[in-house]
Scaffold this active site. Structure first.
Site, PDB file in Angstrom:
ATOM      1  N   TRP A  11       0.810  -1.200   0.000  1.00 43.63           N
ATOM      2  CA  TRP A  11       0.000   0.000   0.000  1.00 43.63           C
ATOM      3  C   TRP A  11       0.854   1.266   0.000  1.00 43.63           C
ATOM      4  O   TRP A  11       0.574   2.221  -0.724  1.00 43.63           O
ATOM      5  CB  TRP A  11      -0.945  -0.022   1.199  1.00 43.63           C
ATOM      6  CG  TRP A  11      -1.995   1.044   1.175  1.00 43.63           C
ATOM      7  CD1 TRP A  11      -2.195   2.007   2.114  1.00 43.63           C
ATOM      8  CD2 TRP A  11      -2.990   1.258   0.172  1.00 43.63           C
ATOM      9  NE1 TRP A  11      -3.260   2.808   1.751  1.00 43.63           N
ATOM     10  CE2 TRP A  11      -3.758   2.364   0.569  1.00 43.63           C
ATOM     11  CE3 TRP A  11      -3.303   0.620  -1.040  1.00 43.63           C
ATOM     12  CZ2 TRP A  11      -4.828   2.858  -0.192  1.00 43.63           C
ATOM     13  CZ3 TRP A  11      -4.362   1.105  -1.795  1.00 43.63           C
ATOM     14  CH2 TRP A  11      -5.111   2.211  -1.364  1.00 43.63           C
ATOM     15  N   LYS A 101      -4.908   0.513   8.844  1.00 45.29           N
ATOM     16  CA  LYS A 101      -6.159   0.150   9.510  1.00 45.29           C
ATOM     17  C   LYS A 101      -5.859  -0.805  10.654  1.00 45.29           C
ATOM     18  O   LYS A 101      -5.355  -1.897  10.429  1.00 45.29           O
ATOM     19  CB  LYS A 101      -7.110  -0.504   8.505  1.00 45.29           C
ATOM     20  CG  LYS A 101      -7.431   0.397   7.309  1.00 45.29           C
ATOM     21  CD  LYS A 101      -8.055  -0.365   6.158  1.00 45.29           C
ATOM     22  CE  LYS A 101      -8.275   0.558   4.972  1.00 45.29           C
ATOM     23  NZ  LYS A 101      -8.789  -0.144   3.775  1.00 45.29           N
ATOM     24  N   GLY A 130     -10.721   3.291   3.145  1.00 45.61           N
ATOM     25  CA  GLY A 130     -11.701   2.912   2.142  1.00 45.61           C
ATOM     26  C   GLY A 130     -11.236   1.790   1.242  1.00 45.61           C
ATOM     27  O   GLY A 130     -10.130   1.270   1.368  1.00 45.61           O
ATOM     28  N   LYS A 185     -13.187  -4.164   9.543  1.00 41.78           N
ATOM     29  CA  LYS A 185     -13.517  -4.864   8.293  1.00 41.78           C
ATOM     30  C   LYS A 185     -12.478  -5.942   7.978  1.00 41.78           C
ATOM     31  O   LYS A 185     -12.786  -6.940   7.319  1.00 41.78           O
ATOM     32  CB  LYS A 185     -13.680  -3.873   7.134  1.00 41.78           C
ATOM     33  CG  LYS A 185     -12.416  -3.142   6.694  1.00 41.78           C
ATOM     34  CD  LYS A 185     -11.722  -3.842   5.549  1.00 41.78           C
ATOM     35  CE  LYS A 185     -10.378  -3.201   5.263  1.00 41.78           C
ATOM     36  NZ  LYS A 185      -9.646  -3.881   4.159  1.00 41.78           N
ATOM     37  N   ASP A 237     -16.170  -1.393   2.045  1.00 38.66           N
ATOM     38  CA  ASP A 237     -14.898  -2.069   1.761  1.00 38.66           C
ATOM     39  C   ASP A 237     -15.062  -3.588   1.757  1.00 38.66           C
ATOM     40  O   ASP A 237     -14.089  -4.324   1.630  1.00 38.66           O
ATOM     41  CB  ASP A 237     -13.863  -1.659   2.813  1.00 38.66           C
ATOM     42  CG  ASP A 237     -12.428  -1.742   2.308  1.00 38.66           C
ATOM     43  OD1 ASP A 237     -12.216  -2.304   1.220  1.00 38.66           O
ATOM     44  OD2 ASP A 237     -11.523  -1.258   3.007  1.00 38.66           O
ATOM     45  N   SER A 247      -7.335  -9.864  -1.446  1.00 36.77           N
ATOM     46  CA  SER A 247      -7.497  -9.547  -0.028  1.00 36.77           C
ATOM     47  C   SER A 247      -6.608 -10.422   0.845  1.00 36.77           C
ATOM     48  O   SER A 247      -6.788 -11.641   0.933  1.00 36.77           O
ATOM     49  CB  SER A 247      -8.964  -9.743   0.379  1.00 36.77           C
ATOM     50  OG  SER A 247      -9.099  -9.659   1.785  1.00 36.77           O
ATOM     51  N   ASN A 249      -6.511 -10.446   4.125  1.00 40.03           N
ATOM     52  CA  ASN A 249      -7.239 -10.963   5.281  1.00 40.03           C
ATOM     53  C   ASN A 249      -8.128 -12.141   4.894  1.00 40.03           C
ATOM     54  O   ASN A 249      -8.186 -13.144   5.610  1.00 40.03           O
ATOM     55  CB  ASN A 249      -8.050  -9.836   5.919  1.00 40.03           C
ATOM     56  CG  ASN A 249      -7.166  -8.839   6.636  1.00 40.03           C
ATOM     57  OD1 ASN A 249      -6.712  -9.070   7.746  1.00 40.03           O
ATOM     58  ND2 ASN A 249      -6.894  -7.725   5.976  1.00 40.03           N
ATOM     59  N   GLU A 267      -3.815  -7.674   8.828  1.00 34.44           N
ATOM     60  CA  GLU A 267      -3.984  -6.846  10.025  1.00 34.44           C
ATOM     61  C   GLU A 267      -5.095  -7.361  10.928  1.00 34.44           C
ATOM     62  O   GLU A 267      -5.071  -7.162  12.142  1.00 34.44           O
ATOM     63  CB  GLU A 267      -4.271  -5.393   9.620  1.00 34.44           C
ATOM     64  CG  GLU A 267      -3.056  -4.624   9.143  1.00 34.44           C
ATOM     65  CD  GLU A 267      -2.181  -4.128  10.284  1.00 34.44           C
ATOM     66  OE1 GLU A 267      -2.373  -4.550  11.439  1.00 34.44           O
ATOM     67  OE2 GLU A 267      -1.285  -3.305  10.018  1.00 34.44           O
TER      68      GLU A 267
END
Length: 319
Positions: A11, A101, A130, A185, A237, A247, A249, A267
């Site tokens: 990121w 996040k 977001g 999320k 999201d 993703s 996660n 995370e």
């Protein structure tokens, strides 16, 4: 605008590329000896993105003194340590933007609180949250995101400076809700991956309905606006976190069920510890988060977790 981006992961590297892409003077910082940064220094690319020559790379935090905006994108649990590292640079009159996040496990602090406890009063702080994946942004696929801050002028400045045809930014109005929603999320993303892992993907529909309800309850108890759970920080999201192949996660949750290793940062694995503790502190029932926690940390089987969720007392959907 001069910007320094701290963090050379997926990121952080994208943020540096993006800010350079829309015309800002950008320096990307990564620690000396970091495998990610060493590769960028050698080849100016990673598995996600190629960096233009106009983007500066450095192993020195001294560049932060020259920046107007300092963007931070690192593992959430390392933010306090970074703040300690930045103190000798005596940074003043800067705008800090957190593009990460999470919730600090040891204290339950939101990441903005960690920063505020460490930065000079002359500085301003915002969060950038977001949906969206680097892989898709880099291919030119647009998305919507949110910038929030307790300072309206800071919010307006950043939205004006960061907006483009690639990212449409909205003004956030609830820093507590946006931070808790964004962190949570990732936990719901792990739950979605676990459902994929046991072949129960059809339960993602109920997960999408019930997940925001419990997070909304926590946001309200903490003093935020519960409707934030249904905005870009959380429910908005979900597609990127509960369904996407990109993703981390979701993939972590699926691999966990399959007893397979996974070496990317997820995370939600850390955040769920903090969420369960916050639920206890604020007396909020968080059944999904608690089930994920028990599977990750207490060896609860997915079959038993589903059994416990389905055997909870019957109630009206929106009470």
């Amino acid at each position: 605008m001069k910007a320094v981006v701290i963090g050379c992961g997926r990121w952080g590297t994208f943020i540096a590329w993006y800010l350079d892409h829309i015309g800002h003077e950008v320096t990307l910082y990564g620690r000396e000896g970091s495998a990610n940064m060493d590769a960028l220094m050698r080849e100016r690319k990673n598995e996600y993105i190629t960096l233009p020559e106009s983007l500066h790379l450095t192993n020195s935090l001294e560049k932060t003194a020259e920046a107007d905006v300092i963007v931070i994108s690192i593992s959430s649990q390392n933010l306090q340590a970074l703040c300690e590292t930045l103190k000798p640079y005596d940074l003043k009159n800067k705008t800090f933007v957190l593009c990460m996040k999470g919730i600090e496990i040891s204290t339950g602090r939101r990441l903005s609180q960690v920063m505020e406890d460490n930065m000079d009063d002359s500085n301003r702080l915002a969060v950038w949250l977001g949906p969206g994946h680097v892989e898709e942004f880099y291919r030119g696929i647009p998305n919507c995101m949110v910038i929030d801050s307790d300072h309206d002028e800071t919010k307006q400045f950043l939205v004006e400076q960061f907006s483009s045809e690639l990212i449409r930014f909205y003004y956030g109005t609830d820093l507590i809700g946006n931070e808790i929603g964004a962190a949570a999320k990732n936990v719901i993303g792990i739950a979605a991956g676990m459902l994929d892992g046991i072949g129960h993907a059809s339960l993602k529909g109920p997960l999408m309905a019930r997940g925001p309800r419990e997070i909304a309850r926590l946001i309200k108890a903490m003093g935020g606006n519960e409707i934030s759970a249904y905005g870009l920080c959380h429910l908005g999201d979900y597609e990127a976190t509960l369904f996407s192949e990109h993703s981390h996660n979701r993939m972590f949750g699926e691999r966990f069920i399959q007893h397979a290793s996974y070496d990317k940062l997820a995370e939600g694995y850390y955040t769920v510890k903090a969420l369960v503790a916050l639920g206890e502190r604020y007396h909020v029932d968080l059944p999904i988060c608690e089930a994920v926690y028990e599977m990750l940390y207490e060896n609860l089987s997915p079959e038993r977790a589903l059994e416990e969720l389905f055997s909870r007392s019957l109630k009206s959907e929106f009470v």
